[in-house]
Design a protein around this motif. Structure first.
Motif, PDB file in Angstrom:
ATOM      1  N   SER A 153       0.813  -1.222   0.000  1.00  0.00           N
ATOM      2  CA  SER A 153       0.000   0.000   0.000  1.00  0.00           C
ATOM      3  C   SER A 153       0.844   1.270   0.000  1.00  0.00           C
ATOM      4  O   SER A 153       0.314   2.362  -0.232  1.00  0.00           O
ATOM      5  CB  SER A 153      -0.919   0.012   1.228  1.00  0.00           C
ATOM      6  N   LEU A 154       2.145   1.144   0.233  1.00  0.00           N
ATOM      7  CA  LEU A 154       2.990   2.330   0.345  1.00  0.00           C
ATOM      8  C   LEU A 154       3.291   2.937  -1.021  1.00  0.00           C
ATOM      9  O   LEU A 154       3.610   2.231  -1.974  1.00  0.00           O
ATOM     10  CB  LEU A 154       4.304   1.979   1.034  1.00  0.00           C
ATOM     11  N   SER A 155       3.204   4.254  -1.105  1.00  0.00           N
ATOM     12  CA  SER A 155       3.669   4.961  -2.291  1.00  0.00           C
ATOM     13  C   SER A 155       5.194   4.964  -2.290  1.00  0.00           C
ATOM     14  O   SER A 155       5.836   4.584  -1.302  1.00  0.00           O
ATOM     15  CB  SER A 155       3.161   6.408  -2.276  1.00  0.00           C
ATOM     16  N   ARG A 156       5.788   5.417  -3.399  1.00  0.00           N
ATOM     17  CA  ARG A 156       7.246   5.508  -3.453  1.00  0.00           C
ATOM     18  C   ARG A 156       7.774   6.406  -2.336  1.00  0.00           C
ATOM     19  O   ARG A 156       8.710   6.030  -1.611  1.00  0.00           O
ATOM     20  CB  ARG A 156       7.680   6.047  -4.818  1.00  0.00           C
ATOM     21  N   ASP A 157       7.191   7.582  -2.185  1.00  0.00           N
ATOM     22  CA  ASP A 157       7.643   8.491  -1.136  1.00  0.00           C
ATOM     23  C   ASP A 157       7.398   7.903   0.249  1.00  0.00           C
ATOM     24  O   ASP A 157       8.229   8.063   1.155  1.00  0.00           O
ATOM     25  CB  ASP A 157       6.938   9.843  -1.257  1.00  0.00           C
ATOM     26  N   GLY A 158       6.269   7.214   0.400  1.00  0.00           N
ATOM     27  CA  GLY A 158       5.969   6.593   1.680  1.00  0.00           C
ATOM     28  C   GLY A 158       6.966   5.501   2.020  1.00  0.00           C
ATOM     29  O   GLY A 158       7.387   5.367   3.181  1.00  0.00           O
TER      30      GLY A 158
ATOM     31  N   LEU B  38      13.717   5.263   5.917  1.00  0.00           N
ATOM     32  CA  LEU B  38      14.547   6.210   6.669  1.00  0.00           C
ATOM     33  C   LEU B  38      14.233   6.133   8.159  1.00  0.00           C
ATOM     34  O   LEU B  38      15.130   6.300   8.996  1.00  0.00           O
ATOM     35  CB  LEU B  38      14.320   7.635   6.149  1.00  0.00           C
ATOM     36  N   SER B  39      12.988   5.863   8.487  1.00  0.00           N
ATOM     37  CA  SER B  39      12.612   5.710   9.893  1.00  0.00           C
ATOM     38  C   SER B  39      13.307   4.492  10.510  1.00  0.00           C
ATOM     39  O   SER B  39      13.800   4.555  11.643  1.00  0.00           O
ATOM     40  CB  SER B  39      11.093   5.577  10.016  1.00  0.00           C
ATOM     41  N   ILE B  40      13.368   3.382   9.762  1.00  0.00           N
ATOM     42  CA  ILE B  40      14.068   2.190  10.244  1.00  0.00           C
ATOM     43  C   ILE B  40      15.543   2.509  10.478  1.00  0.00           C
ATOM     44  O   ILE B  40      16.136   2.109  11.491  1.00  0.00           O
ATOM     45  CB  ILE B  40      13.928   1.040   9.228  1.00  0.00           C
ATOM     46  N   LEU B  41      16.132   3.244   9.555  1.00  0.00           N
ATOM     47  CA  LEU B  41      17.553   3.595   9.664  1.00  0.00           C
ATOM     48  C   LEU B  41      17.837   4.566  10.802  1.00  0.00           C
ATOM     49  O   LEU B  41      18.994   4.742  11.190  1.00  0.00           O
ATOM     50  CB  LEU B  41      18.039   4.197   8.344  1.00  0.00           C
TER      51      LEU B  41
ATOM     52  N   THR C 204      20.818   6.161   3.698  1.00  0.00           N
ATOM     53  CA  THR C 204      20.580   6.149   2.256  1.00  0.00           C
ATOM     54  C   THR C 204      19.553   5.098   1.879  1.00  0.00           C
ATOM     55  O   THR C 204      19.600   3.966   2.373  1.00  0.00           O
ATOM     56  CB  THR C 204      21.889   5.854   1.498  1.00  0.00           C
ATOM     57  N   VAL C 205      18.645   5.476   0.993  1.00  0.00           N
ATOM     58  CA  VAL C 205      17.657   4.552   0.424  1.00  0.00           C
ATOM     59  C   VAL C 205      17.795   4.590  -1.093  1.00  0.00           C
ATOM     60  O   VAL C 205      17.817   5.668  -1.690  1.00  0.00           O
ATOM     61  CB  VAL C 205      16.221   4.941   0.831  1.00  0.00           C
ATOM     62  N   ILE C 206      17.915   3.407  -1.701  1.00  0.00           N
ATOM     63  CA  ILE C 206      17.985   3.300  -3.158  1.00  0.00           C
ATOM     64  C   ILE C 206      16.872   2.373  -3.635  1.00  0.00           C
ATOM     65  O   ILE C 206      16.744   1.244  -3.140  1.00  0.00           O
ATOM     66  CB  ILE C 206      19.353   2.748  -3.620  1.00  0.00           C
ATOM     67  N   LEU C 207      16.082   2.853  -4.580  1.00  0.00           N
ATOM     68  CA  LEU C 207      15.016   2.062  -5.196  1.00  0.00           C
ATOM     69  C   LEU C 207      15.274   1.970  -6.696  1.00  0.00           C
ATOM     70  O   LEU C 207      15.604   2.964  -7.333  1.00  0.00           O
ATOM     71  CB  LEU C 207      13.648   2.721  -4.979  1.00  0.00           C
TER      72      LEU C 207
END
Length: 275
Positions: A182-187, A193-196, A239-242
């Motif tokens: 259900s998460l959008s890309r931004d979500g 980032l919250s996990i990190l 950092t998050v990479i998709l």
């Protein structure tokens, strides 16, 4: 020290799914000079942060280029590093620069030179039109690199998938997030980032403490968090990479400013792989 979580799915079910979801923290001394993630190289085709430490200039900890090559490195927790050995960050930069060598062949070459470096774990990948490949090599583990199967992985400062408590905790949260359709890309980026950013200590952890016996107990305890926060050393970049099914890349980095754990800047880059 650093930590990397990633989901590798070379054949996603739809174009809106992701071939790669990666979330990583870079931990370092706050005073060590470095450059935040940005494009570099003659044609601005390589995207990474850069080490500016004297004698280690140009090395990196995580990066990707527009040709579909990606690399990330973590240190191996052991005794104090030998200052006379080569800088490990060059292993990431050299792979990103090289247009010709594939991920496994590169790690095979690195494995033959493993004794030239302090302990490390290195992930290399290629995201191409016909095939996606990810490989792993650690110079304190098996003498040969391995190809990684599709799946969810965690890598900290021991061999890939070593079940330190911080790794198990972070991987559990990472798995829940990446499986949330259900998460959008931004979500998705914000959740990762919250996990990190989780500063919860995962102590006691006999497995991590045994490997880190050369360090004071208080230091090992501080390093038991996904997001490390201590007076002089800790997480400096998140950092998050998709990479989606249509080769679109989203690279988001949250960087500490002025050696201040309360000041952060977030930058995001989007581009399409040239594959």
């Amino acid at each position: 020290m650093c930590i990397i979580f990633f989901k590798f799915d070379p054949r996603p079910a739809s174009k809106n799914a992701y071939r790669l979801i990666l979330a990583a923290n870079r931990d370092e001394f706050y005073h060590r000079p470095s450059k935040a993630a940005d494009f570099w190289g003659a044609n601005s085709e390589i995207l990474s942060g850069l080490d500016l430490e004297c004698g280690k200039e140009g090395g990196s900890w995580l990066g990707i280029n527009k040709w579909g090559k990606l690399a990330g490195i973590t240190n191996f927790m052991e005794g104090p590093p030998n200052p006379d050995l080569q800088g490990r960050g060059s292993l990431v930069s050299n792979y990103l620069i090289d247009k010709d060598q594939d991920s496994y062949s590169y790690l095979k070459k690195v494995s033959a030179e493993g004794l030239l470096y302090n302990g490390f774990n290195l992930i290399t990948a290629e995201f191409k039109a016909k095939q996606d490949i990810m490989c792993y090599y650690g110079n304190r583990g098996s003498p040969e690199p391995i190809h990684l199967n599709p799946g969810i992985y965690g890598l900290s400062n021991s061999i890939l998938e070593t079940p330190w408590k911080k790794l198990l905790q972070g991987k559990h949260h990472f798995t829940n997030v990446v499986n949330d359709q259900s998460l959008s890309r931004d979500g998705l980026v914000q959740e990762l980032l919250s996990i990190l950013s989780n500063e919860e200590l995962n102590t006691p952890d006999p497995l991590q403490e045994t490997q880190g016996e050369a360090y004071p107990k208080a230091v090992v305890q501080a390093l038991s968090a996904v997001c490390v926060c201590s007076p002089d050393y800790g997480t400096r970049a998140k950092t998050v990479i998709l990479i989606d099914g249509e080769s679109n890349v989203t690279f988001t980095e949250r960087t500490m400013l002025d050696c201040d754990t309360s000041k952060w800047k977030t930058s995001s880059f989007q581009f399409k792989l040239q594959v």
